[in-house]
Design an enzyme around this catalytic site. Structure first.
Site, mmCIF file in Angstrom:
data_model
loop_
_atom_site.group_PDB
_atom_site.id
_atom_site.type_symbol
_atom_site.label_atom_id
_atom_site.label_comp_id
_atom_site.label_asym_id
_atom_site.label_seq_id
_atom_site.Cartn_x
_atom_site.Cartn_y
_atom_site.Cartn_z
ATOM 1 N N LYS A 45 0.861 -1.176 0.000
ATOM 2 C CA LYS A 45 0.000 0.000 0.000
ATOM 3 C C LYS A 45 0.898 1.226 0.000
ATOM 4 C CE LYS A 45 -3.472 2.832 0.448
ATOM 5 N NZ LYS A 45 -4.340 3.104 -0.722
ATOM 6 N N THR A 46 0.519 2.240 -0.761
ATOM 7 C CA THR A 46 1.324 3.461 -0.800
ATOM 8 C C THR A 46 1.498 4.007 0.620
ATOM 9 O OG1 THR A 46 0.525 4.007 -3.018
ATOM 10 C CG2 THR A 46 1.475 5.804 -1.725
ATOM 11 N N ASN A 69 -13.559 3.582 -5.494
ATOM 12 C CA ASN A 69 -12.962 3.764 -4.166
ATOM 13 C C ASN A 69 -12.554 5.202 -3.926
ATOM 14 O OD1 ASN A 69 -9.804 4.225 -3.686
ATOM 15 N ND2 ASN A 69 -10.053 3.219 -5.693
ATOM 16 N N MET A 71 -10.452 5.678 -0.850
ATOM 17 C CA MET A 71 -9.835 5.246 0.409
ATOM 18 C C MET A 71 -9.169 6.422 1.129
ATOM 19 S SD MET A 71 -10.545 2.035 0.358
ATOM 20 C CE MET A 71 -9.532 1.330 1.643
ATOM 21 N N GLY A 72 -8.536 7.305 0.359
ATOM 22 C CA GLY A 72 -7.885 8.464 0.976
ATOM 23 C C GLY A 72 -6.550 8.140 1.614
ATOM 24 N N ASN A 128 4.084 6.910 -6.204
ATOM 25 C CA ASN A 128 2.692 7.058 -6.640
ATOM 26 C C ASN A 128 2.400 8.516 -6.992
ATOM 27 O OD1 ASN A 128 -0.037 7.027 -7.053
ATOM 28 N ND2 ASN A 128 -0.547 5.961 -5.155
ATOM 29 N N CYS A 131 -2.569 9.373 -6.960
ATOM 30 C CA CYS A 131 -3.697 9.115 -6.060
ATOM 31 C C CYS A 131 -4.801 10.141 -6.320
ATOM 32 C CB CYS A 131 -3.285 9.182 -4.590
ATOM 33 S SG CYS A 131 -4.761 9.005 -3.539
ATOM 34 N N LYS A 165 3.938 5.444 -10.654
ATOM 35 C CA LYS A 165 2.565 4.994 -10.920
ATOM 36 C C LYS A 165 1.809 6.164 -11.516
ATOM 37 C CE LYS A 165 -1.045 2.092 -10.330
ATOM 38 N NZ LYS A 165 -1.371 1.402 -9.078
#
Ligand code: RRO
Length: 311
Positions: A45-46, A69, A71-72, A128, A131, A165
């Site tokens: 996970k980031t 999603n 998720m934040g 990443n 996001c 990413k």
């Protein structure tokens, strides 16, 4: 039996399939399950500089054609994941891994990468830049100037293998501009794509996730054509040292085959892994091998990037 082994830089993997960041990778227990499965690797996970609880629930919902999603960025802090990949790196017979990170600010991103640079970790890092779900924080890689600035500074001190990413791009000019940016840097890979940002799923008369009044990243069947377009566009444009990881809409061996045909060296599974659990890796590997066998391909090199055009 056909081989699904692959390489990114100097790192080898027995299987090209692995999880996509965010799915089945929040805790060491989940990561250990992916490690023990048929997957060739895992990505964490980031991780951010400090642990985060993320957005209020419900924040991930499966829908008939995929998932939404927001998720934040809930995570245990990048040090939690860094410690784990170092621990595994020091064990015999371990797979190679990807550590996903990003800061909530440019300064935080540099702090994190400096720490990794100074650590014992010798594996791959995925930065990443895409996001879609932290309120007030845009998807970095849609801003080419900021992306260039960040990567210019990163590569002034960071000498370990690093990839990025990416969010999906939707315009040929943006593929050209983005590739021109990434070709300036010694990246090990780009990962195409993160979820399609800020979709809205409506059930009866209401949204299905709480954060941002229902806006969230879209994954699954919806995004495969966009993911394949991004994989192939970057395969055509990037220098050959920069490998492509294909992510988006993979739930069968045929989907993985298409990502590789479009140029992917590794293929990540998000929504389908969330729906099916780690068994998904064995099933899709078997399906991919069956397709290769039928076509007479013994390795991914036999068809990677060899997408056929109509004259
Ligand atoms: O945590 C999330 O909300 C999230 C992240 Br960091 C990301 O990169 N992609 C996504 O769909 N969700």
């Amino acid at each position: 039996m056909p081989s699904t082994a692959t390489k990114i830089g100097n790192f080898t993997f027995d299987n090209c399939l692995m999880n996509a960041a965010g799915v089945y990778c929040m805790t060491k227990d989940e990561l250990a399950e992916v490690e023990a499965s048929a997957a060739g690797s895992f990505v964490t996970k980031t991780g951010t500089l400090e642990p985060r609880l993320g957005n209020p629930e419900p924040r991930y919902v499966n829908v008939p054609l995929g998932s939404i999603n927001s998720m934040g960025l809930p995570n245990n802090g990048f040090n939690y994941y860094l410690d784990y990949v170092i621990e595994l790196q020091n064990q015999p017979h371990t797979k190679n891994h990807f550590l996903s990170v990003v800061g909530l600010s440019v300064d935080e991103t540099h702090k994190i990468l400096q720490t990794i640079q100074d650590s014992d970790y010798q594996g791959l890092v995925e930065l990443n830049l895409s996001c879609p779900n932290v309120p007030g924080k845009p998807q970095i890689a849609y801003d080419f100037e900021t992306t260039t600035e960040i990567l210019t500074k990163v590569f002034s001190y960071y000498t370990k293998p690093l990839g990025v990413k990416l969010p999906p791009y939707f315009d040929i000019v943006h593929f050209d501009q983005a590739a021109a940016v990434f070709n300036q840097f010694p990246l090990a890979f780009v990962n195409c794509v993160n979820s399609i940002g800020n979709g809205l799923y409506v059930d009866d008369e209401a949204v299905v996730i709480k954060p941002k009044n229902g806006f969230g990243g879209i994954g699954g069947d919806y995004i495969k054509p966009t993911a394949l377009a991004n994989v192939h566009a970057f395969y055509q444009r990037l220098k050959p040292e920069i490998k492509i990881i294909g992510t988006g809409g993979v739930k069968t061996g045929r989907d993985a085959f298409e990502h590789i045909l479009c140029g992917a060296s590794m293929v990540q599974i998000g929504t389908a892994l969330q729906k099916e659990g780690v068994q998904v890796f064995e099933r899709i590997t078997d399906e991919l091998r069956a397709i290769m066998e039928e076509k007479g391909y013994s390795s991914l090199e036999d068809f990677r990037g060899k997408l056929q055009y109509i004259d």
